[in-house]
Design a protein around this motif. Structure first.
Motif, mmCIF file in Angstrom:
data_model
loop_
_atom_site.group_PDB
_atom_site.id
_atom_site.type_symbol
_atom_site.label_atom_id
_atom_site.label_comp_id
_atom_site.label_asym_id
_atom_site.label_seq_id
_atom_site.Cartn_x
_atom_site.Cartn_y
_atom_site.Cartn_z
ATOM 1 N N UNK A 14 -4.892 -19.634 29.386
ATOM 2 C CA UNK A 14 -4.608 -18.223 29.172
ATOM 3 C C UNK A 14 -3.100 -18.012 29.149
ATOM 4 N N UNK A 15 -2.657 -17.122 28.280
ATOM 5 C CA UNK A 15 -1.224 -16.835 28.180
ATOM 6 C C UNK A 15 -1.032 -15.346 27.970
ATOM 7 N N UNK A 16 -0.042 -14.796 28.633
ATOM 8 C CA UNK A 16 0.221 -13.356 28.531
ATOM 9 C C UNK A 16 1.494 -13.133 27.718
ATOM 10 N N UNK A 44 -2.296 1.186 30.103
ATOM 11 C CA UNK A 44 -3.105 0.727 31.239
ATOM 12 C C UNK A 44 -4.277 -0.164 30.855
ATOM 13 N N UNK A 45 -4.833 0.020 29.642
ATOM 14 C CA UNK A 45 -6.012 -0.761 29.234
ATOM 15 C C UNK A 45 -5.648 -2.021 28.456
ATOM 16 N N UNK A 46 -4.361 -2.207 28.162
ATOM 17 C CA UNK A 46 -3.996 -3.307 27.275
ATOM 18 C C UNK A 46 -4.222 -4.674 27.915
ATOM 19 N N UNK A 47 -3.987 -4.784 29.195
ATOM 20 C CA UNK A 47 -4.135 -6.083 29.846
ATOM 21 C C UNK A 47 -5.591 -6.551 29.826
ATOM 22 N N UNK A 48 -6.538 -5.611 30.075
ATOM 23 C CA UNK A 48 -7.961 -5.949 30.012
ATOM 24 C C UNK A 48 -8.357 -6.348 28.598
ATOM 25 N N UNK A 49 -7.889 -5.606 27.606
ATOM 26 C CA UNK A 49 -8.208 -5.924 26.213
ATOM 27 C C UNK A 49 -7.676 -7.281 25.807
ATOM 28 N N UNK A 50 -6.450 -7.594 26.223
ATOM 29 C CA UNK A 50 -5.847 -8.876 25.875
ATOM 30 C C UNK A 50 -6.642 -10.031 26.486
ATOM 31 N N UNK A 100 -9.948 -10.594 24.681
ATOM 32 C CA UNK A 100 -9.735 -11.274 23.389
ATOM 33 C C UNK A 100 -9.544 -12.775 23.593
ATOM 34 N N UNK A 101 -8.761 -13.153 24.606
ATOM 35 C CA UNK A 101 -8.540 -14.579 24.855
ATOM 36 C C UNK A 101 -9.826 -15.268 25.301
ATOM 37 N N UNK A 102 -10.617 -14.596 26.119
ATOM 38 C CA UNK A 102 -11.856 -15.194 26.596
ATOM 39 C C UNK A 102 -12.886 -15.303 25.471
ATOM 40 N N UNK A 103 -12.915 -14.315 24.561
ATOM 41 C CA UNK A 103 -13.798 -14.415 23.395
ATOM 42 C C UNK A 103 -13.411 -15.617 22.533
ATOM 43 N N UNK A 104 -12.113 -15.845 22.377
ATOM 44 C CA UNK A 104 -11.644 -16.996 21.609
ATOM 45 C C UNK A 104 -12.086 -18.308 22.267
ATOM 46 N N UNK A 105 -12.031 -18.345 23.607
ATOM 47 C CA UNK A 105 -12.474 -19.547 24.327
ATOM 48 C C UNK A 105 -13.974 -19.772 24.148
ATOM 49 N N UNK A 106 -14.742 -18.704 24.141
ATOM 50 C CA UNK A 106 -16.191 -18.836 23.915
ATOM 51 C C UNK A 106 -16.465 -19.441 22.547
ATOM 52 N N UNK A 107 -15.747 -18.992 21.523
ATOM 53 C CA UNK A 107 -15.938 -19.555 20.180
ATOM 54 C C UNK A 107 -15.497 -21.011 20.132
#
Length: 520
Positions: free
Chosen positions: A87-89, A96-102, A105-112
């Motif tokens: 994971x990279x930030x 306030x919601x951007x960190x959760x969204x980011x 997205x990274x975890x969805x990429x890992x699932x794929x």
């Protein structure tokens, strides 16, 4: 044989496959993995943290071909391949919601990437991470390697907005806590960032991390040593002054026996063949300058600054020690350490000429003296000192001091006024690399400033005067103090002319009143 300079390359595979120069850090990586399983490392920006994590990723994934010829190749079990969650930030995190969204997205990429069925869309980032660690472990039969790069960026980027910074911090605390809570799924974890945020306020959920930031054994795990440069980059050094390279770029120190260079500086120097503040130019420390103003810290106080471990590591939203900020961001480094009883104290100083010149030059710009003006004033002031034209020096200094806002005057402290004028001259000299000493100690006291230039020694003492009538009194006091306390004695052995220079500044005039110089 000359190779490709890996400028901007953060991919270990790309670095190896393009036959780029590589300083072998795998002996230290091997020691890390053999010793423990959970690590944290703090280093300033552009110090190779991302490449280190990518090297670990390639290693645990079993890419043997990339490690042939490196130290670890003969010491690693290449039959075992581990799934890696990296994971990279690198977002802005201003919402306030951007960190959760980011993170999602990274975890969805890992699932794929790992062919995992998508998690429930209603899952939060922390729950999704727990689910991925569980499924990866069971689907591969191997525990998971977790690598987190720039863990603190969502907080650091928002320090000017404490409410949002705390919100991001609190979210990350719960997120990182999942790693510890999933320990039975985790083979190895490594977290990197710039700052050492309070373990209580950020890593309470991951308190099994071993902080190796100031572990002497791993002091050179990021950065280049002198030996690295001489051994690895030999084909690129022809025509470059080796001692000048050391003066400009060497000097970062994290308690190991060796000092290190920022790789970014070295690689750009070898490509461009000219000395410039490459690292400093990649980021403007505006927040640092604001803190220096708010805390009324003179640049003279930055040099030879003493701090203990608690001050160096004190870092949290709304409670950031100036020593911690300067040290962790790379503007100061450990010059040496002293042991007193059960406590260890660090003497902090500029790591090298690049930071010394650039920080002072940038701060002058922040105070309203941008561009070439400080450079021109500094060169002219030095020339006037060397010519012993103290009248011309006074006139030039008076011009230089005019028009600068008086941020440090609000305290009403007489000593602070003196420090203000001394620090402005100090910044001017430092921005052109003049050899000088501040708060220079003798057996009977400390001189405000000692300038060594043109084969001469100039000892300066600053005094405040209420008005013109007190100017002579202030100058008499300055000269008498320098003589009685023997400020010049330690320089007698140089065999150079020594001048005692009293500097009287006016509280009402808010500028230089007069200078008096005498031979020591």
């Amino acid at each position: 044989m000359s190779r490709r300079l890996p400028i901007g390359i953060q991919s270990f595979r790309r670095l190896r496959e393009t036959d780029s120069y590589y300083v072998d850090k795998t002996p230290l990586i091997r020691a890390l993995i053999e010793q423990s399983d959970y690590y944290f490392l703090s280093r300033p920006r552009r110090f190779g943290k991302s490449l280190l994590l990518d090297t670990l990723k390639s290693l645990f994934e079993g890419h043997e071909d990339l490690f042939r010829g490196l130290d670890i190749h003969e010491h690693w079990d290449w039959s075992a391949c581990y799934p890696v969650v990296r994971l990279s930030f690198d977002g802005k995190y201003s919402d306030p919601d951007e960190i959760e969204g980011d993170i999602i997205e990274q975890l969805e990429s890992l699932e794929r990437q790992h062919n995992l069925a998508p998690a429930l869309t209603s899952d939060t980032g922390p729950r999704r991470l727990r689910n991925i660690l569980d499924r990866l472990h069971h689907s591969t039969g191997q525990q998971v390697v977790v690598l987190v790069d720039e863990y603190d960026k969502p907080i650091l980027d928002m320090l000017h907005n404490p409410e949002l910074a705390r919100s991001n911090r609190d979210y990350l605390r719960g997120f990182y806590g999942i790693i510890k809570g999933s320990a039975h799924h985790v083979r190895f974890a490594f977290v990197t960032g710039v700052s050492m945020f309070s373990r209580v306020n950020l890593f309470s959920g991951l308190n099994n991390l071993e902080d190796i930031s100031l572990n002497p054994r791993y002091a050179t795990i990021c950065g280049y040593t002198d030996d690295d440069i001489d051994r690895v980059f030999t084909p690129e050094l022809d025509g470059l002054d080796r001692e000048k390279i050391r003066t400009w770029y060497n000097g970062y120190h994290w308690r190991g026996g060796e000092r290190v260079y920022n790789p970014f500086d070295v690689l750009l120097l070898l490509r461009n063949r000219e000395f410039r503040p490459y690292w400093f130019e990649t980021g403007s420390p505006a927040f640092l300058f604001r803190m220096l103003m708010e805390k009324s810290v003179s640049t003279m106080e930055l040099e030879n600054r003493m701090a203990d471990m608690s001050l160096v590591s004190k870092f949290d939203v709304g409670d950031i020690g100036i020593e911690a900020l300067l040290f962790q961001t790379g503007y100061l480094t450990i010059a040496d350490e002293q042991r007193e009883g059960f406590r260890t104290y660090y003497r902090l100083d500029y790591p090298n000429l690049e930071v010394q010149i650039s920080l002072n030059d940038e701060l002058l710009g922040h105070l309203g003296k941008p561009g070439r003006e400080p450079l021109e004033h500094g060169q002219a002031l030095c020339a006037l000192l060397e010519a012993n034209d103290f009248g011309g020096f006074a006139e030039r200094l008076r011009s230089y001091l005019s028009g600068i806002p008086y941020q440090w005057h609000a305290t009403g402290d007489l000593a602070r006024y003196e420090a203000w004028y001394a620090s402005l001259l100090h910044m001017c000299f430092r921005s052109i690399g003049v050899d000088l000493r501040v708060e220079d100690a003798s057996s009977h006291g400390r001189a405000d400033m000692v300038v060594l230039t043109g084969g001469q020694v100039f000892v300066l003492e600053f005094k405040m005067a209420e008005g013109d009538k007190e100017t002579d009194i202030a100058l008499d006091s300055a000269i008498t103090q320098m003589r009685e306390r023997g400020y010049a004695e330690k320089y007698r052995g140089r065999g150079e002319p020594i001048h005692l220079v009293g500097v009287a500044c006016g509280r009402e005039a808010r500028n230089l009143l007069e200078i008096r110089a005498e031979h020591a």
